[in-house]
Write a protein that holds these residues in place. Structure first.
Motif, short mmCIF file in Angstrom:
data_model
loop_
_atom_site.label_atom_id
_atom_site.label_comp_id
_atom_site.label_asym_id
_atom_site.label_seq_id
_atom_site.Cartn_x
_atom_site.Cartn_y
_atom_site.Cartn_z
N THR A 193 0.81 -1.20 0.00
CA THR A 193 0.00 0.00 0.00
C THR A 193 0.85 1.27 0.00
O THR A 193 0.41 2.31 -0.44
CB THR A 193 -0.93 0.03 1.22
N ILE A 194 2.07 1.18 0.51
CA ILE A 194 2.92 2.36 0.52
C ILE A 194 3.61 2.49 -0.83
O ILE A 194 4.29 1.56 -1.25
CB ILE A 194 4.01 2.27 1.62
N PRO A 195 3.40 3.59 -1.53
CA PRO A 195 4.11 3.73 -2.79
C PRO A 195 5.62 3.85 -2.55
O PRO A 195 6.05 4.51 -1.60
CB PRO A 195 3.54 5.01 -3.40
N GLU A 196 6.38 3.16 -3.38
CA GLU A 196 7.83 3.18 -3.24
C GLU A 196 8.37 4.58 -3.57
O GLU A 196 9.25 5.09 -2.92
CB GLU A 196 8.41 2.16 -4.22
N ALA B 188 2.53 11.73 -9.08
CA ALA B 188 2.24 10.32 -9.36
C ALA B 188 2.85 9.45 -8.27
O ALA B 188 3.84 9.81 -7.65
CB ALA B 188 2.81 9.92 -10.72
N ASP B 189 2.22 8.31 -8.04
CA ASP B 189 2.75 7.32 -7.10
C ASP B 189 3.19 6.10 -7.89
O ASP B 189 2.47 5.62 -8.75
CB ASP B 189 1.64 6.87 -6.13
N ILE B 190 4.37 5.62 -7.57
CA ILE B 190 4.86 4.39 -8.19
C ILE B 190 4.75 3.30 -7.14
O ILE B 190 5.48 3.34 -6.14
CB ILE B 190 6.34 4.53 -8.65
N LEU C 212 12.23 13.34 -16.32
CA LEU C 212 11.67 12.84 -15.06
C LEU C 212 12.53 11.74 -14.47
O LEU C 212 12.78 11.71 -13.27
CB LEU C 212 10.24 12.32 -15.30
N LEU C 213 13.02 10.83 -15.33
CA LEU C 213 13.87 9.76 -14.81
C LEU C 213 15.16 10.30 -14.23
O LEU C 213 15.65 9.80 -13.21
CB LEU C 213 14.19 8.74 -15.91
N ARG C 214 15.72 11.31 -14.88
CA ARG C 214 16.94 11.92 -14.32
C ARG C 214 16.66 12.54 -12.96
O ARG C 214 17.49 12.46 -12.04
CB ARG C 214 17.50 12.97 -15.28
N ILE C 215 15.48 13.15 -12.82
CA ILE C 215 15.13 13.76 -11.54
C ILE C 215 14.92 12.67 -10.48
O ILE C 215 15.41 12.77 -9.36
CB ILE C 215 13.88 14.64 -11.70
N ILE C 216 14.23 11.62 -10.88
CA ILE C 216 13.96 10.51 -9.94
C ILE C 216 15.27 9.89 -9.46
O ILE C 216 15.44 9.57 -8.29
CB ILE C 216 13.07 9.44 -10.61
N SER C 217 16.23 9.77 -10.38
CA SER C 217 17.49 9.12 -9.99
C SER C 217 18.50 10.12 -9.43
O SER C 217 19.67 9.77 -9.27
CB SER C 217 18.07 8.32 -11.15
N GLY C 218 18.04 11.32 -9.15
CA GLY C 218 18.91 12.28 -8.47
C GLY C 218 20.01 12.86 -9.34
O GLY C 218 20.93 13.50 -8.84
N LEU C 219 19.93 12.65 -10.66
CA LEU C 219 20.96 13.21 -11.54
C LEU C 219 20.65 14.65 -11.91
O LEU C 219 21.49 15.36 -12.44
CB LEU C 219 21.07 12.36 -12.82
N SER D 209 10.06 11.69 -3.62
CA SER D 209 10.53 10.95 -2.46
C SER D 209 10.55 9.46 -2.74
O SER D 209 9.68 8.93 -3.43
CB SER D 209 9.71 11.28 -1.20
N PHE D 210 11.60 8.83 -2.24
CA PHE D 210 11.84 7.41 -2.44
C PHE D 210 11.87 6.77 -1.06
O PHE D 210 12.64 7.21 -0.20
CB PHE D 210 13.17 7.23 -3.18
#
Ligand SMILES: Nc1ncnc2c1ncn2[C@@H]1O[C@H](COP(=O)(O)OP(=O)(O)OP(=O)(O)O)[C@@H](O)[C@H]1O
Ligand SMILES: [Mg+2]
Lengths: 269, 288
Positions: A12-15, A36-38, A57-64, A73-74
């Motif tokens: 239930t907790i989005p990663e 969005a929730d993954i 977006l992927l670059r932002i998600i991976s902190g690049l 948040s991860f």
């Protein structure tokens, strides 16, 4: 999000959570606002027209890269650098692998801090999982494109990620290899239970892989819709794609993308 | 930039597949290779027989004999090497290699820093261009003033003259490693030290080798120039002294030794390059 008592909490907790993420390059607003929730332990697919900011977006998600506004948040922690437990497979395997290292070295290289015996075991397991255990002494440039992308996937797996992000991982391989690699990803995700986020602009691929689809609009992009894909596992290139439910979702995603394009007056095939 | 552009084709190693692709059979290829040297020998021989230049130009055979007399001996205790080898050849080559080695250290070190940090690059670019455009042989006097006499001014002059192609190629090579490879390194949290030794340096190595190859041939030329004045040994000194003593066979012997030295150094270099850059040959062959 409704809490069912039977479901394990991890479900239930989005990663990964994107909260109002926007990105401006100079004066060019590329990503307007993405929320969005993954979900954890599932394959989420982000699909959208070219240039809508998927790679951004992927670059932002991976902190690049940093968002202009909003946050990611991860596991509940705001992402500021590359998060621990994240691995990435890049679209361009020939540029993301190191051509001066043999396959096993490429896969082992990120594990420099892991003790030797464990490192070797993890490399062997990862290469076994992608079906390359007898090709460990080749150089990447001695392999086909599909095999190179398998190496990149093995490298990601060997780092034992909790979250695997992939940016159009199969865009530069032929159709048959693509189908094989899709099935490989489905199998590995089921075996390891990791969270996967894939970016693609191929509608068929998005529905085939996904438990969860995030459809992005044309830039400046927002989330057009999120769709839960309830197609049964294990999936099969022939039967799943012939499933009326598959055809239905596929048509829906296509119409969303088309609709958004018509709205901005862009002419795409 | 122009340096690297000129170098690119030469940095492509000639592979076996490449020479086979030219479609020549072995005897034909060997024959073609020998053609030019044979013509040169013939012209040389003709000049040595001519009435006008014959006095200054000894015959090839005479020159070869002079090589033997000066640089070789029959003494196994001296490895069959002659007096001139020890007093002139070895010091010359040692200075050239020392200068080249220093240039490689400085050129690669500074080049990596400038290539990795764009701000440093912007800051130092004018200085680098200034340094490169200085006519280094003309600065020999300055180097004598700065470093006294003996070996060090010569070594520093060689290093200063040949560092530029290495520096420019290293910067270029580091920048060519590619954003995706650095992103991959960042995602997998590769420690900085390993990024430098296992990603940046190998990625830049094809260009670095191309730079070193140019620097190597330049270092032999600067070596000679640095020995033309204020010297009491070295092949450059020997060129001057044989001429002064009207020892034309000796003069030509030094030229022969220089040519052989150039060929041998190039051969050794290619062997090293072939081993270190074997992966690069594969990549370029695949992309061709
Ligand atoms: N480094 C950058 N500097 C300036 N603009 C950028 C940069 N990166 C991306 N953009 C812009 O941001 C927008 C989104 O780019 P992005 O690469 O994220 O799209 P994408 O969805 O991955 O496209 P594709 O499907 O073609 O890979 C584009 O308009 C692009 O021009
Ligand atoms: Mg992209």
């Amino acid at each position: 999000m409704t809490d069912t008592t039977t479901a394990p909490t991890t479900q239930t907790i989005p990663e990964l959570q994107l909260d109002g993420v926007s990105k401006t390059y100079g004066t060019n607003l590329a990503v307007r606002s993405i929320t969005a929730d993954i979900p954890a332990h599932k394959i989420s697919v982000m699909v959208g027209p070219s240039g809508c900011g998927k790679s951004t977006l992927l670059r932002i998600i991976s902190g690049l890269d940093q968002p202009t506004d909003g946050s990611v948040s991860f596991e509940g922690k705001t992402v500021t650098g590359v998060p621990e437990g994240l691995a990435m497979v890049f679209q361009d395997y020939s540029r993301s692998l190191y051509p001066w290292m043999r396959v096993d070295k490429n896969v082992a290289f990120p594990l420099s801090k892991v003790p030797k015996a464990e490192r070797e075991r993890r490399v062997a397991e990862a290469l076994e999982a992608v079906g390359l255990k007898d090709r460990t002494h080749l150089y990447p440039w001695q392999m086909s494109g599909g095999m190179q992308q398998r190496v990149a996937i093995a490298r990601a797996l060997a780092s034992q990620p909790k979250l695997l992000v992939m940016d159009e991982p199969y865009a530069s391989v032929d159709a048959q290899t693509r189908a094989d690699l899709e099935d490989l990803l489905l199998r590995i995700q089921r075996e390891l239970g990791i969270t996967v986020l894939v970016v693609t602009h191929d509608i068929d691929e998005s529905v085939y892989l996904a438990d969860h689809i995030i459809v992005l609009s044309t830039p400046p992009s927002i989330v057009a819709e999120t769709i839960d894909v309830d197609l049964p596992h294990p999936r099969d290139q022939v039967t799943t794609k012939a499933d009326p439910r598959f055809v239905e979702i596929r048509g829906h995603v296509a119409s969303l993308l088309r609709h958004k394009e018509l709205q901005t007056g862009e002419d795409r095939p | 930039m122009t340096i690297t552009q000129q170098l690119r084709p030469r940095s492509r190693p000639t592979t076996a597949a490449r020479t086979r692709r030219d479609g020549l059979t072995l005897p034909v290829r060997i024959g073609l290779r020998l053609l030019v040297p044979v013509v040169i020998l013939l012209v040389w021989w003709a000049l040595s027989r001519s009435a006008t230049s014959g006095y200054f130009v000894p015959s090839p055979l005479e020159s070869l004999r002079a090589v033997g007399a000066m640089f070789l001996s029959s003494d196994p205790g001296r490895l069959f090497l002659g007096e001139a080898t020890f007093t002139h050849f070895v010091p010359s080559v040692a200075r050239a290699l020392a200068g080249l080695g220093l240039a490689i250290l400085v050129g690669v070190g500074v080049g990596v820093v400038l290539g990795v940090f764009p701000k440093m690059h912007a800051l130092f670019q004018p200085l680098v261009h200034l340094g490169r455009s200085l006519p280094s042989p003309a600065l020999l006097g300055v180097f004598f003033l700065l470093f006294g006499i003996g070996d060090s001014p010569k070594i520093f002059l060689i290093a200063f003259s040949v560092v530029w192609p290495i520096l420019f190629n290293t910067i270029d090579g580091v920048m060519s490693v590619g954003e995706v490879r650095s992103q991959a390194a960042a995602v997998y949290r590769i420690p900085t030290r390993l990024v430098l030794t296992h990603i940046v340096l190998p990625g830049a190595s094809p260009k670095i080798f191309a730079g070193i190859r140019t620097a190597m041939s330049m270092s032999l030329i600067i070596m000679i120039i640095s020995e033309l004045q204020k010297s009491d040994n070295g092949l450059g000194y020997l060129l001057v002294s044989t001429q002064r003593d009207f020892d034309y066979p000796g003069f030509f012997a030094v030229l022969i030794v220089l040519a052989v030295l150039g060929v041998v150094m190039n051969f050794i270099f290619l062997q090293i390059e072939r081993r270190v850059l074997s992966w690069h040959r594969g990549v370029t062959a695949q992309n061709d």
